[in-house]
Design a protein around this motif. Structure first.
Motif, PDB file in Angstrom:
ATOM      1  N   ASP A 165     -10.450  58.761 -38.260  1.00 37.32           N
ATOM      2  CA  ASP A 165      -9.946  57.765 -39.204  1.00 37.32           C
ATOM      3  C   ASP A 165     -10.544  56.382 -38.964  1.00 37.32           C
ATOM      4  OD1 ASP A 165      -8.622  57.495 -36.801  1.00 37.32           O
ATOM      5  OD2 ASP A 165      -6.619  57.423 -37.664  1.00 37.32           O
ATOM      6  N   ALA A 207      -4.184  64.253 -42.259  1.00 44.11           N
ATOM      7  CA  ALA A 207      -3.768  64.217 -40.855  1.00 44.11           C
ATOM      8  C   ALA A 207      -3.292  65.598 -40.412  1.00 44.11           C
ATOM      9  CB  ALA A 207      -2.657  63.194 -40.649  1.00 44.11           C
ATOM     10  N   ALA A 208      -3.630  65.954 -39.195  1.00 39.31           N
ATOM     11  CA  ALA A 208      -3.143  67.206 -38.610  1.00 39.31           C
ATOM     12  C   ALA A 208      -1.644  67.099 -38.387  1.00 39.31           C
ATOM     13  CB  ALA A 208      -3.849  67.475 -37.284  1.00 39.31           C
ATOM     14  N   THR A 209      -0.977  68.226 -38.500  1.00 39.78           N
ATOM     15  CA  THR A 209       0.462  68.261 -38.242  1.00 39.78           C
ATOM     16  C   THR A 209       0.726  69.278 -37.151  1.00 39.78           C
ATOM     17  OG1 THR A 209       0.866  67.756 -40.556  1.00 39.78           O
ATOM     18  CG2 THR A 209       2.710  68.605 -39.305  1.00 39.78           C
ATOM     19  N   PRO A 210       1.296  68.892 -36.054  1.00 36.09           N
ATOM     20  CA  PRO A 210       1.643  67.514 -35.690  1.00 36.09           C
ATOM     21  C   PRO A 210       0.386  66.687 -35.426  1.00 36.09           C
ATOM     22  CG  PRO A 210       1.979  68.952 -33.816  1.00 36.09           C
ATOM     23  CD  PRO A 210       1.598  69.839 -34.987  1.00 36.09           C
ATOM     24  N   ARG A 211       0.542  65.391 -35.317  1.00 37.21           N
ATOM     25  CA  ARG A 211      -0.589  64.471 -35.158  1.00 37.21           C
ATOM     26  C   ARG A 211      -1.460  64.849 -33.966  1.00 37.21           C
ATOM     27  NH1 ARG A 211      -4.498  61.287 -36.909  1.00 37.21           N
ATOM     28  NH2 ARG A 211      -4.796  59.424 -35.705  1.00 37.21           N
ATOM     29  N   ASN A 212      -0.866  65.195 -32.852  1.00 42.70           N
ATOM     30  CA  ASN A 212      -1.601  65.625 -31.668  1.00 42.70           C
ATOM     31  C   ASN A 212      -1.203  67.057 -31.336  1.00 42.70           C
ATOM     32  OD1 ASN A 212      -3.002  63.185 -31.167  1.00 42.70           O
ATOM     33  ND2 ASN A 212      -1.150  62.306 -30.318  1.00 42.70           N
ATOM     34  N   PRO A 213      -1.866  68.034 -31.977  1.00 40.91           N
ATOM     35  CA  PRO A 213      -1.477  69.421 -31.749  1.00 40.91           C
ATOM     36  C   PRO A 213      -1.670  69.842 -30.298  1.00 40.91           C
ATOM     37  CG  PRO A 213      -3.493  69.294 -33.059  1.00 40.91           C
ATOM     38  CD  PRO A 213      -3.001  67.896 -32.869  1.00 40.91           C
ATOM     39  N   THR A 264      -3.270  75.378 -30.134  1.00 43.45           N
ATOM     40  CA  THR A 264      -3.286  75.450 -31.586  1.00 43.45           C
ATOM     41  C   THR A 264      -4.585  76.109 -32.049  1.00 43.45           C
ATOM     42  OG1 THR A 264      -1.970  73.427 -31.709  1.00 43.45           O
ATOM     43  CG2 THR A 264      -3.171  74.044 -33.697  1.00 43.45           C
ATOM     44  N   ARG A 275      -6.894  62.890 -24.597  1.00 44.43           N
ATOM     45  CA  ARG A 275      -6.884  62.663 -26.045  1.00 44.43           C
ATOM     46  C   ARG A 275      -7.867  61.552 -26.337  1.00 44.43           C
ATOM     47  NH1 ARG A 275      -4.413  66.572 -29.198  1.00 44.43           N
ATOM     48  NH2 ARG A 275      -2.604  67.272 -28.048  1.00 44.43           N
ATOM     49  N   ALA A 331      -8.829  60.064 -32.987  1.00 48.07           N
ATOM     50  CA  ALA A 331      -8.156  60.940 -33.951  1.00 48.07           C
ATOM     51  C   ALA A 331      -7.370  62.056 -33.274  1.00 48.07           C
ATOM     52  CB  ALA A 331      -9.157  61.508 -34.959  1.00 48.07           C
ATOM     53  N   GLY A 332      -7.018  61.866 -31.999  1.00 45.95           N
ATOM     54  CA  GLY A 332      -6.214  62.854 -31.289  1.00 45.95           C
ATOM     55  C   GLY A 332      -6.964  64.068 -30.784  1.00 45.95           C
TER      56      GLY A 332
END
Length: 155
Positions: A14, A78-84, A88, A132, A135-136
């Motif tokens: 982002d 955005a990925a869900t959750p923000r920081n998988p 995952t 991290r 963008a996580g």
């Protein structure tokens, strides 16, 4: 048929400037930066009307590149959750071998890097950690036993 090389890994971010700064601090070099749009870009990613900016990062004197992409249109999802979690499905991490894991982590912390847990030892061969990044994403670092000063794993 044979794979000739891994050309690059693309990561959607982002904040392109922050991602470039992070990977530059890691030791990569900015190879180039450009805006991408039009029929070729649409067909390449499978989205009509795509507009993005990419930065190609490379390892100095080494193979492999990292393509950082920021989407102007359509807006990135955005990925869900923000920081998988690391388990995952999908891209798990990008790993880099470094000469001094402690010094590298100290530099990357200034760019928002956070360890997932701690720097771990693997047998008498490696020190490893996951953090991290932009963008996580999960970035892993590995240092061969000894490090820059000949440090031993049991020290």
């Amino acid at each position: 048929m044979t794979v000739l090389r891994l050309d690059n890994i693309a990561i959607v971010v982002d904040d392109l400037d922050a991602a470039i700064a992070f990977f530059t601090e890691l030791g990569m070099e900015l190879e180039g930066r450009s805006h991408v749009e039009g029929a070729f870009a649409d067909r390449n990613v499978g989205i009509d009307g795509v507009r993005s900016e990419i930065a190609m990062m490379r390892i100095a004197d080494g193979p492999g590149r990292l393509e950082l992409t920021r989407y102007d249109f359509p807006e990135a999802i955005a990925a869900t959750p923000r920081n998988p979690a690391p388990n995952t499905l999908g891209l798990h991490r990008v790993m880099f071998a470094v000469d001094d894991i402690d010094e590298t982590m100290a530099r990357l912390r200034a760019h928002g890097a956070e360890l997932l847990d701690e720097i771990a030892k693997h047998e008498d061969k490696y020190r490893l950690c996951c953090l991290r990044g932009p963008a996580g994403i999960i970035v892993a670092l590995t240092e061969q036993n000894g490090g820059p000063e000949g440090r031993r794993e049991d020290e």
